[in-house]
Scaffold this motif. Sequence first.
Motif, mmCIF file in Angstrom:
data_model
loop_
_atom_site.group_PDB
_atom_site.id
_atom_site.type_symbol
_atom_site.label_atom_id
_atom_site.label_comp_id
_atom_site.label_asym_id
_atom_site.label_seq_id
_atom_site.Cartn_x
_atom_site.Cartn_y
_atom_site.Cartn_z
ATOM 1 N N THR A 137 0.852 -1.189 0.000
ATOM 2 C CA THR A 137 0.000 0.000 0.000
ATOM 3 C C THR A 137 0.885 1.234 0.000
ATOM 4 O OG1 THR A 137 -1.390 1.477 1.326
ATOM 5 C CG2 THR A 137 -0.410 -0.330 2.511
ATOM 6 N N GLU A 234 -5.477 13.218 2.681
ATOM 7 C CA GLU A 234 -6.909 13.267 2.339
ATOM 8 C C GLU A 234 -7.809 12.953 3.540
ATOM 9 O OE1 GLU A 234 -7.526 10.179 -0.594
ATOM 10 O OE2 GLU A 234 -6.678 8.654 0.723
ATOM 11 N N HIS A 283 -4.068 9.847 -8.023
ATOM 12 C CA HIS A 283 -3.513 8.566 -8.474
ATOM 13 C C HIS A 283 -2.147 8.688 -9.137
ATOM 14 C CE1 HIS A 283 -7.702 7.850 -7.649
ATOM 15 N NE2 HIS A 283 -7.348 6.602 -7.407
ATOM 16 N N ARG A 286 0.199 6.656 -7.339
ATOM 17 C CA ARG A 286 0.154 5.186 -7.459
ATOM 18 C C ARG A 286 0.649 4.690 -8.805
ATOM 19 N NH1 ARG A 286 -5.526 3.776 -4.951
ATOM 20 N NH2 ARG A 286 -5.834 2.829 -6.989
HETATM 21 O O1 F6P Z 1 -5.296 2.553 -0.026
HETATM 22 C C1 F6P Z 1 -4.546 3.375 -0.831
HETATM 23 C C2 F6P Z 1 -5.328 4.526 -1.334
HETATM 24 O O2 F6P Z 1 -4.363 5.130 -2.095
HETATM 25 C C3 F6P Z 1 -5.960 5.502 -0.332
HETATM 26 O O3 F6P Z 1 -5.100 6.426 0.226
HETATM 27 C C4 F6P Z 1 -7.036 6.154 -1.153
HETATM 28 O O4 F6P Z 1 -8.062 6.671 -0.357
HETATM 29 C C5 F6P Z 1 -7.514 5.017 -1.993
HETATM 30 O O5 F6P Z 1 -6.397 4.160 -2.185
HETATM 31 C C6 F6P Z 1 -8.129 5.434 -3.286
HETATM 32 O O6 F6P Z 1 -8.391 4.321 -4.058
HETATM 33 P P1 F6P Z 1 -9.272 4.286 -5.393
HETATM 34 O O7 F6P Z 1 -9.456 5.663 -5.870
HETATM 35 O O8 F6P Z 1 -8.476 3.450 -6.333
HETATM 36 O O9 F6P Z 1 -10.545 3.628 -5.005
#
Ligand code: F6P
Length: 365
Positions: A137, A234, A283, A286
């Motif tokens: 994560t 957030e 994102h 990520r």
């Molecule tokens: O769990 C990781 C994370 O990056 C959180 O910080 C965030 O709230 C969430 O994923 C958002 O995920 P998605 O937009 O893919 O549903």
Amino acid sequence: MYKQIGLITGGGDAPGLNAVIRAAVRTAVREFGMKCVGIEDSFEGLIGEMQTMKLTTKSVGGILPRGGTILGTRNSGSFCCFVDGKTIFPEEAIREAIENLRRLEIEALVVIGGDGTLAIAQEFSKRGIPVIGVPKTIDNDLAATELTFGFMTAIDIATEALDRLHTTAASHDRVMILEVMGRHTGWIALHAGLAGSADIILIPEIPFSFESMVQKIYSREKSGSRFTNIVVAEGAAEVGKSEIYKAAGDKKTAPRLGGVGDYIGHKIEEMTGKEARCVVLGHLQRGGSPNAFDRMLGTNFGACAVRALANGQTNKMVALQAGTVITVPLSDAIANIKNVSSDGQLVRTARDIGISFAAPKEAKL
Ligand code: F6P
């Protein structure tokens, strides 16, 4: 020794997933002579039509620097739902998946995911499927491991964003706010805030007050710095209030956080008359290539996970502790999340160098 194992990636993607897959496959094939099957789109690939792919040392060639996951992932689906604030693991889906694992001759699983995915993995383990988890994560909030892979890349990205915001903030004498991920914890905001020289760091673990924030902005003005950089997780919230959501959840999906940065910007403009702008990094944290550290950690986790399975371990997660990868019970990893300690060393260091967390008691800063 197992003849064939399955690999699953679940939850939100994180840089380094492919590094884990590559190392797990190479270790399984080269060291233990096991075959590998990739299960697509998290556990969903095990039900209905079934979606799987054969993984060989050749098919995982060249994926180390690639972002995302070659297996696909889901952070909602048939294996978990929320009823009255409780998480339920539907028996029907698990039963079907286990029958299909037998049909596919997959004897054990390496499950790469965060707390939600690992909680589902534990249900498989309880029903006799050998499972080793790998902690993933970008939020770094999994208990029992000092680090999850993906986190360091996310910090790099957030730090670069803060560096870039710094120059535009200084040019315009503005308050710039960077909203980063961190649903329950402020690890990304804290680390990036330190590395990217934020003036104010707002995290879920320390509720903030606007009076304190404004005081910090004014004290900077007094000392000649007419701009302020804020990084906010957030999930951060004002004292006595709850987090801000962009979308409500339902039975299948968790509520989606978002909007705290804009809220802070408007309020600061109102209270100070200064211009404020907010950037939501989202994102971008990520996606894309993992940094060197996450490639290395993911590789070590992947190889160690397969070694643990081959040694007969199950219901465990590989974890980084004191610089070494060990295994810990899956239950330890998912029982609690790992929070930033509000009186821990990094928070103390940040305060010592003049960074504010805008806690009410910091109003004197
Ligand atoms: O769990 C990781 C994370 O990056 C959180 O910080 C965030 O709230 C969430 O994923 C958002 O995920 P998605 O937009 O893919 O549903």
